[in-house]
Design an enzyme around this catalytic site. Structure first.
Site, PDB file in Angstrom:
ATOM      1  N   TYR A  24       0.845  -1.208   0.000  1.00 17.19           N
ATOM      2  CA  TYR A  24       0.000   0.000   0.000  1.00 17.19           C
ATOM      3  C   TYR A  24       0.883   1.262   0.000  1.00 17.19           C
ATOM      4  O   TYR A  24       0.392   2.372  -0.154  1.00 17.19           O
ATOM      5  CB  TYR A  24      -0.938   0.033   1.217  1.00 17.19           C
ATOM      6  CG  TYR A  24      -1.883  -1.154   1.314  1.00 17.19           C
ATOM      7  CD1 TYR A  24      -2.127  -1.990   0.234  1.00 17.19           C
ATOM      8  CD2 TYR A  24      -2.539  -1.440   2.521  1.00 17.19           C
ATOM      9  CE1 TYR A  24      -2.984  -3.072   0.343  1.00 17.19           C
ATOM     10  CE2 TYR A  24      -3.393  -2.529   2.625  1.00 17.19           C
ATOM     11  CZ  TYR A  24      -3.605  -3.336   1.540  1.00 17.19           C
ATOM     12  OH  TYR A  24      -4.456  -4.405   1.664  1.00 17.19           O
ATOM     13  N   LEU A 188     -17.620  -2.352   2.157  1.00 21.13           N
ATOM     14  CA  LEU A 188     -18.567  -1.360   1.634  1.00 21.13           C
ATOM     15  C   LEU A 188     -18.717  -1.483   0.122  1.00 21.13           C
ATOM     16  O   LEU A 188     -19.342  -0.645  -0.521  1.00 21.13           O
ATOM     17  CB  LEU A 188     -18.083   0.057   1.981  1.00 21.13           C
ATOM     18  CG  LEU A 188     -17.922   0.330   3.483  1.00 21.13           C
ATOM     19  CD1 LEU A 188     -17.267   1.686   3.708  1.00 21.13           C
ATOM     20  CD2 LEU A 188     -19.281   0.276   4.179  1.00 21.13           C
ATOM     21  N   GLY A 189     -18.094  -2.513  -0.446  1.00 22.40           N
ATOM     22  CA  GLY A 189     -18.232  -2.702  -1.891  1.00 22.40           C
ATOM     23  C   GLY A 189     -17.158  -1.993  -2.697  1.00 22.40           C
ATOM     24  O   GLY A 189     -17.367  -1.716  -3.885  1.00 22.40           O
TER      25      GLY A 189
END
Ligand code: A2P
Length: 279
Positions: A24, A188-189
């Site tokens: 990340y 949350l998709g």
């Protein structure tokens, strides 16, 4: 800089579990945020649960500990609470995070996941990781580890995509039977970033049922989706860089969904992943 600010806001809000990874490229900011909050006296190191991840190019056993040590150096922390194998497939070791050949094809690397796991166990024994786990493992891959002769520590968790449109009923049940915690990513998709998300699956937070149930409790669809997951024993790691939404995603402990609502939301399952991990 946005990561530093977001982690500090999250810690002030009450979040303690921080999900990170070397790939990340923001572990330096996460570490700084944690250290600043400790220096302020707001938290102690032991209040924080930091999860780091072993990337695909670092599966050969001799690379595991040095890779974790690199993460610890970037974080400027002495240990991670959880260290997990990010993906069950390995890439060719080297500086390229996504090694490709001249035709653009990924260059994989043959490794023995069980040998990688033994190196993970050694990291726990050395005190560099309090617990060890995996991510994106299916049942067969979990069984490979669980059935490994001489297994010292089993994976405490398996981080996989999990939310109302991808509820993972079978994997969840298997992991329950083996005392493996499911940590649900993209609860949350996702951010619907087309470079890595299958956007042909509809946006989760626009779902009429999640919104209708939210209305009843004066909550948002996001809060209902998170509550649904934690209520079925799935750990959630929502991502937000927005202070208001960081706080919103934490306001899920003052209501609960009825059994009927849980069943209705479970029925939204489409068995379609947002994160296809095509490599
Ligand atoms: P932002 O960072 O602007 O808040 P996931 O956790 O499933 O990966 O989803 C992350 C995406 O969802 C990000 O794009 C994030 O955007 C957005 N997001 C986070 N919290 C909320 C919320 N409460 N309502 C709507 N969108 C949200």
């Amino acid at each position: 800089g946005s990561c530093l600010e977001s982690v500090k806001i999250a810690i002030d809000t009450g979040y303690r579990h921080i999900d990170g990874a070397f790939v990340y490229y923001n572990e330096h900011e996460v570490g700084q945020a944690i250290r600043e909050k400790i220096a302020e006296g707001r938290i102690k190191r032991e209040d924080i649960f930091y999860c780091g991840k072993l990337w695909n190019t670092c599966h050969p056993p001799e690379l595991v500990r040095p890779t974790l040590e690199k993460t610890l150096k970037i974080l400027q922390l002495d240990y991670v609470d959880l260290y997990i194998i990010e993906l069950p497939m390995a890439f060719k070791p080297g500086d390229a995070i996504y090694p490709r050949d001249e035709n653009g094809k990924f260059i994989y690397h043959e490794t023995d996941l069980c040998a990688t796991w033994e190196a993970m166990e050694a990291c726990k024994d050395a005190g560099l990781a309090k617990s060890i786990g995996v991510s994106n493992f299916n049942r067969r891959q979990l069984e490979m580890i669980l059935n490994k002769p001489g297994l010292k520590y089993k994976p405490v968790s398996n981080q996989v995509e999990c939310h109302p449109y991808f509820t993972q009923p079978k994997l969840l049940e298997f992991c329950r039977q083996h005392d493996i915690v499911i940590v649900g990513y993209s609860p949350l998709g996702t951010s619907r970033d087309e470079t890595w998300v299958n956007v042909s699956s509809p946006p989760l937070l626009k779902d009429p049922l999640l919104n209708a149930i939210g209305k009843k409790y004066n909550k948002t669809a996001a809060q209902v989706a998170l509550r649904f997951s934690i209520q079925r024993g799935v750990v959630v790691i929502p991502k937000s860089f927005n202070p208001q939404r960081i706080r919103e995603n934490f306001q899920i402990f003052d209501f609960s969904l009825t059994e009927k609502e849980m069943k209705e939301i479970e029925a939204l399952n489409k068995n379609v992943r947002y994160v296809e991990l095509l490599m």
